[in-house]
Write a protein that holds these residues in place. Structure first.
Motif, PDB file in Angstrom:
ATOM      1  N   LYS A  70     172.535 -50.346  24.085  1.00  0.00           N
ATOM      2  CA  LYS A  70     172.304 -48.989  22.957  1.00  0.00           C
ATOM      3  C   LYS A  70     172.235 -47.965  23.794  1.00  0.00           C
ATOM      4  O   LYS A  70     173.532 -46.992  21.931  1.00  0.00           O
ATOM      5  CB  LYS A  70     171.760 -49.491  21.716  1.00  0.00           C
ATOM      6  N   LYS A  94     171.810 -36.256  13.798  1.00  0.00           N
ATOM      7  CA  LYS A  94     173.171 -37.055  13.783  1.00  0.00           C
ATOM      8  C   LYS A  94     173.062 -36.644  15.432  1.00  0.00           C
ATOM      9  O   LYS A  94     173.612 -37.829  16.228  1.00  0.00           O
ATOM     10  CB  LYS A  94     174.207 -35.959  13.513  1.00  0.00           C
ATOM     11  N   GLU A  97     172.006 -39.797  16.987  1.00  0.00           N
ATOM     12  CA  GLU A  97     172.755 -41.141  16.589  1.00  0.00           C
ATOM     13  C   GLU A  97     173.391 -41.810  17.271  1.00  0.00           C
ATOM     14  O   GLU A  97     174.398 -43.194  17.263  1.00  0.00           O
ATOM     15  CB  GLU A  97     173.265 -41.109  14.983  1.00  0.00           C
ATOM     16  N   ALA A 134     165.753 -41.251  13.548  1.00  0.00           N
ATOM     17  CA  ALA A 134     167.277 -41.919  14.029  1.00  0.00           C
ATOM     18  C   ALA A 134     167.682 -42.353  14.713  1.00  0.00           C
ATOM     19  O   ALA A 134     168.002 -43.080  14.373  1.00  0.00           O
ATOM     20  CB  ALA A 134     167.808 -39.864  13.941  1.00  0.00           C
ATOM     21  N   GLN A 137     166.732 -45.737  12.786  1.00  0.00           N
ATOM     22  CA  GLN A 137     167.979 -45.654  12.518  1.00  0.00           C
ATOM     23  C   GLN A 137     168.866 -47.035  12.137  1.00  0.00           C
ATOM     24  O   GLN A 137     169.466 -47.308  12.560  1.00  0.00           O
ATOM     25  CB  GLN A 137     168.186 -44.961  11.322  1.00  0.00           C
ATOM     26  N   SER A 138     169.490 -46.203  13.777  1.00  0.00           N
ATOM     27  CA  SER A 138     170.446 -46.107  14.735  1.00  0.00           C
ATOM     28  C   SER A 138     170.655 -47.155  16.048  1.00  0.00           C
ATOM     29  O   SER A 138     171.369 -47.990  16.143  1.00  0.00           O
ATOM     30  CB  SER A 138     171.213 -44.845  15.129  1.00  0.00           C
ATOM     31  N   HIS A 139     169.376 -48.336  15.652  1.00  0.00           N
ATOM     32  CA  HIS A 139     168.885 -49.385  16.291  1.00  0.00           C
ATOM     33  C   HIS A 139     168.750 -48.533  18.121  1.00  0.00           C
ATOM     34  O   HIS A 139     169.674 -49.694  19.060  1.00  0.00           O
ATOM     35  CB  HIS A 139     169.419 -50.389  16.151  1.00  0.00           C
ATOM     36  N   ARG A 140     168.311 -47.490  18.619  1.00  0.00           N
ATOM     37  CA  ARG A 140     168.500 -47.097  20.262  1.00  0.00           C
ATOM     38  C   ARG A 140     167.064 -47.935  20.584  1.00  0.00           C
ATOM     39  O   ARG A 140     166.216 -48.651  19.440  1.00  0.00           O
ATOM     40  CB  ARG A 140     168.399 -45.800  19.608  1.00  0.00           C
TER      41      ARG A 140
END
Length: 248
Positions: A70, A94, A97, A134, A137-140
């Motif tokens: 990721k 952001k 993300e 964040a 949420q962004s699957h990092r």
């Protein structure tokens, strides 16, 4: 599936405490037997099952360690001149993300905001929380680091270890310069590190850009349009992602 970054894990046993534990129990209404994804500080991801909810902690057992890709192939640090209002929070949210590895705010000559050292630790903690949420949420698989604002001289000092160093400079855009950023993007290799300096509202002064140039930063245009201080980092991160993840 819900994702959490964890501090404590021993072998296949994981413990989540504090705010994340309350989120699991009170918000998500999870109980024993439910499963979540847990990301460790080493960047590993584990499919884990809740085995016990005790006091302010949730205990889990790893069912499977998963291979995830990721993260950007290169490490990108965004160094932003302190902007007004909540723009820095937007850049961190952001930018996380979009794959940034680190955020270094710095006090530029044209920074309108005055950094209050008495409230510094509380503000930085908020920035770190925004980055963590964040990243979830962004699957990092890792949470970007956020450091306390520093001077331009300190920024130059910490930049010495980077593979590539660039500074976004609107005067280059006005002159029609197009090649510098594209050239650096084409040379990026897996494992490289790049630091991208963006000025505050009003941009960087000629003196600041010259000081960065002398420290081997390359002044770059981000296209023919003049971007806001909170927009330029997103442009740069998107370009890095396109070049290193989609084109190769």
């Amino acid at each position: 599936m819900q994702r959490y970054f964890v501090e404590k894990h021993v072998d296949n046993k994981i413990e989540i405490c504090g705010e994340d534990a309350r989120h699991i129990v009170k918000v998500m209404r999870m109980t024993s037997g439910d499963k979540v994804l847990c990301c460790t500080k080493e960047g590993k991801t584990a499919l884990s099952m809740i085995t016990e909810i005790a006091n302010d902690c949730v205990l889990l057992e790893v069912e499977e360690w998963q291979e995830e890709e990721k993260e950007l192939p290169v490490s990108v640090t965004i160094a932003n001149g302190l902007p007004k209002g909540d723009k820095l929070e937007l850049v961190i949210q952001k930018g996380t993300e979009l794959g940034a590895a680190e955020f270094i705010p710095f006090i530029a000559a044209r920074s309108i905001v005055k950094w209050d050292s008495k409230k510094a630790s509380k503000k930085v903690e908020r920035f770190k929380k925004i980055a963590k949420e964040a990243a979830e949420q962004s699957h990092r698989t890792v949470v970007p680091s956020v450091v306390e604002p520093c001077s331009l001289n300190k920024l130059i000092e910490v930049s010495e270890t980077y593979t590539h160093k660039i500074v976004a400079y609107e005067e280059e855009a006005k002159r029609g310069e197009k090649a510098n950023f594209a050239s650096i993007l084409s040379r990026l290799q897996k494992g490289d590190s790049i630091i991208i300096v963006v000025g505050p509202e009003g941009g960087l002064t000629e003196e600041e850009v010259e000081k960065l140039r002398q420290a081997n930063f390359v002044p770059c245009s981000f296209g023919p349009r003049i971007l806001r201080t909170e927009t330029a980092p997103f442009y740069a991160l998107s370009a890095v992602s396109y070049e290193t993840e989609l084109m190769r």
